[in-house]
Enzyme design. Sequence first.
Site, PDB file in Angstrom:
ATOM      1  N   GLU A 126       9.058 -14.663 -10.802  1.00  0.00           N
ATOM      2  CA  GLU A 126       8.432 -13.377 -10.497  1.00  0.00           C
ATOM      3  C   GLU A 126       7.837 -12.704 -11.725  1.00  0.00           C
ATOM      4  OE1 GLU A 126      10.714 -11.156  -6.853  1.00  0.00           O
ATOM      5  OE2 GLU A 126      11.920 -11.513  -8.628  1.00  0.00           O
ATOM      6  N   TRP A 152      -2.980  -2.751  -1.414  1.00  0.00           N
ATOM      7  CA  TRP A 152      -2.584  -4.129  -1.732  1.00  0.00           C
ATOM      8  C   TRP A 152      -3.342  -4.995  -0.729  1.00  0.00           C
ATOM      9  CZ3 TRP A 152       0.412  -8.177   0.499  1.00  0.00           C
ATOM     10  CH2 TRP A 152       0.915  -9.103  -0.418  1.00  0.00           C
ATOM     11  N   GLU A 194      18.501 -17.172  -7.260  1.00  0.00           N
ATOM     12  CA  GLU A 194      18.061 -15.840  -7.660  1.00  0.00           C
ATOM     13  C   GLU A 194      17.581 -15.846  -9.112  1.00  0.00           C
ATOM     14  OE1 GLU A 194      17.203 -13.277  -6.216  1.00  0.00           O
ATOM     15  OE2 GLU A 194      17.333 -11.685  -7.696  1.00  0.00           O
ATOM     16  N   ARG A 233       5.257  -0.148  -6.269  1.00  0.00           N
ATOM     17  CA  ARG A 233       5.255  -0.952  -5.044  1.00  0.00           C
ATOM     18  C   ARG A 233       4.280  -2.115  -5.113  1.00  0.00           C
ATOM     19  NH1 ARG A 233       7.121   1.835  -0.439  1.00  0.00           N
ATOM     20  NH2 ARG A 233       5.557   0.823   0.831  1.00  0.00           N
ATOM     21  N   LYS A 266       6.717  -4.366  -4.087  1.00  0.00           N
ATOM     22  CA  LYS A 266       8.130  -3.997  -4.005  1.00  0.00           C
ATOM     23  C   LYS A 266       8.612  -3.994  -2.566  1.00  0.00           C
ATOM     24  CE  LYS A 266      12.026  -2.528  -5.559  1.00  0.00           C
ATOM     25  NZ  LYS A 266      12.814  -3.607  -6.194  1.00  0.00           N
ATOM     26  N   LYS A 286      13.817 -14.819 -10.300  1.00  0.00           N
ATOM     27  CA  LYS A 286      13.519 -13.789 -11.322  1.00  0.00           C
ATOM     28  C   LYS A 286      12.544 -14.345 -12.352  1.00  0.00           C
ATOM     29  CE  LYS A 286      14.523 -11.027  -9.741  1.00  0.00           C
ATOM     30  NZ  LYS A 286      15.101 -10.741  -8.514  1.00  0.00           N
ATOM     31  N   ASN A 332      -1.742   2.219   5.930  1.00  0.00           N
ATOM     32  CA  ASN A 332      -0.870   1.093   5.558  1.00  0.00           C
ATOM     33  C   ASN A 332      -0.610   0.279   6.816  1.00  0.00           C
ATOM     34  OD1 ASN A 332      -0.667   2.269   3.090  1.00  0.00           O
ATOM     35  ND2 ASN A 332       1.518   2.749   3.219  1.00  0.00           N
ATOM     36  N   GLY A 333      -0.469  -1.024   6.672  1.00  0.00           N
ATOM     37  CA  GLY A 333      -0.170  -1.867   7.830  1.00  0.00           C
ATOM     38  C   GLY A 333      -1.351  -2.758   8.165  1.00  0.00           C
ATOM     39  N   HIS A 359      19.252 -36.729  -6.751  1.00  0.00           N
ATOM     40  CA  HIS A 359      18.471 -37.100  -5.558  1.00  0.00           C
ATOM     41  C   HIS A 359      17.017 -36.669  -5.693  1.00  0.00           C
ATOM     42  CE1 HIS A 359      22.040 -38.474  -3.568  1.00  0.00           C
ATOM     43  NE2 HIS A 359      22.633 -37.330  -3.860  1.00  0.00           N
ATOM     44  N   CYS A 381       0.812  -1.207   0.000  1.00  0.00           N
ATOM     45  CA  CYS A 381       0.000   0.000   0.000  1.00  0.00           C
ATOM     46  C   CYS A 381       0.853   1.269   0.000  1.00  0.00           C
ATOM     47  CB  CYS A 381      -0.860   0.033   1.252  1.00  0.00           C
ATOM     48  SG  CYS A 381      -1.816  -1.455   1.499  1.00  0.00           S
TER      49      CYS A 381
END
Length: 609
Positions: free
Chosen positions: A489, A75, A482, A27, A604, A486, A99-100, A505, A2
């Site tokens: 995402e 969000w 990483e 964000r 973000k 990527k 926010n929160g 394995h 948010c």
Amino acid sequence: MCGIVGAVAQREVSAILLEGLHRLEYRGYDSAGMAVISESGANDCRKRVGKVAELQRALESQPLPGHTGVAHTRWATHGEPSERNAHPHLSGKLSLVHNGIIENHETLRKKLTALGYQFVSATDTETIVHLIHHHYKQQRNLLGAVKLAVQELEGAYGMAVIHADEPDKLVCAREGSPLVIGVGIGENFIASDQLALRQVTDRFVYLEEGDIAEICTGHYRIWDINDVPTQREIQRIDTVAESADKGSYRHYMLKEIYEQPHVVKRTLSGRLSGGKILAEIMGSKANDIFKSVSSVQIVACGTSYHAGMVAKYWIEGIAGVPCRVEVASEFRYRKFKVQDNTLFVTISQSGETADTLAALRLAKTLGYSASLAVCNVAQSSLVRESDLYLMTEAGPEIGVASTKAFTTQLVALLLLTVALGRYHDLDEQQEANIVQGLHGLPELMHETLALDPAIKLMSEAFADKHHALFLGRGAQWPVAMEGALKLKEISYIHAESYPAGELKHGPLALVDSNMPVVAIAPNDELLEKLKSNLQEVQARGGQLFVFCDKSAGFSAAPGLDLIALPHVSDIIAPILYTLPLQLLSYHVAILKGTDVDQPRNLAKSVTVE
Ligand code: G6P
């Protein structure tokens, strides 16, 4: 996550608020809204699900004239993305953005319902606005009502609220979620991130935990957690140095990938001298602290966690100091023993990630010898609350998928490794070799980025696939992690990473011609072992895509696609090999037509748990 913007001015504010929301889009969010106090004293509000552009269209047909307003990108956490759940939330003449997460929202909802309040949304936020309304009835004063309401809140909030009967005022409060005041001339602003206010000011005041502020056109006042009037320093931010637009690039992510040689140079600048690393860059107490450190605990989330995983190989392998790495959300809720003289290191691009911040606060109660933050935002809570810090100089990172923040974190962590290593296993010659390697890195990055056309061609083999496997050994394993992150995402292709030795394995069972296997193959001491692992893939008809050192002795063949990188030392290799994996994901995402800079469901900066 948010975003909040608010303004109290002597001019129309809706365009300022809208621009602020656009600047916060990176964000991640799923709905947006704005409320403005009109000339006639009404509290007018527009909300839309989807992009800020939807809200903009609504405002074009139904404008919100007025000089005081608040706006928000939401969000979803409590309640689905919808207009009724979008902020601002209203109660009588009050409009509030938040926010929160309010943890005791159910208790408050019951109490307020019993008092006659009717809830229209499924959010925790709506309890706050009704609670303030309830106190306003006795107080007849917005500031007083907010001060009483926050005493009843449990959880995290950054909030801003306006009341139509006090049209030249905005009240905001911070606890666990960042808020900044943008100081203007005859006008003042607030936002959850200073980036939202760059178009109106370069002077900012960062609120601290527990602060409440009253914002008017000509002045602002702040009260601290104990309700004592307080002054906070005004910080000037150089807007030119931190350009946050896309320039000629199609996406922020691509721009940020290409910025890496430059920002790595900037992260090194002023930190190296005559073949040595200046430990003082981490703070005047750094050397005294490092002298007595006998182990390191790293905590981070997401991409920053992967940087920590690479650092573990360096800190143990180069500095000779035992090192543990853990994701913050696990670290917080686990019982463990803290060894004496352990340095607690957090890594975070934003410095506001809720779990990382909470882990730092917990660590302070557990007897770690000191804390050090590797962070990209100087004014962040993480930096302010750590004993030592080492800034990455990546500049604003707008693409949700982290790129330049990761490589600059790696550079910073290598500097930390050397600073620690001096008091352990590292000698002067080794330090000089690392410094030389770091000096040469920006040029090697340029050469690697020049491979972009070949990587773009390679990406075509991925666009119709549903899965991919990323393999590496040693410090290249976290680089493979990483790379897989990527791809997940931004292209929404399921990707997994494995240390190559683990292939037989389990994951080998997945390998067939529909499973592209990406391998990272610098010319290091594990190369021959990696080659044997790759033969296991080829023998099962798997398609290999290998990023290798040009002297690694691979040759392209059916089922084996190669991209050769310039030669680089083993220590620096994880930083360099990250770049082609970023470009690969980017091109696959372009082919798939996804929203590269704002991938679905992601944010973000994750400021809630
Ligand atoms: C979110 C972002 C990731 C980031 C992670 C940790 O998930 O989408 O890109 O790596 O948060 O963020 P931090 O700011 O603490 O590095």
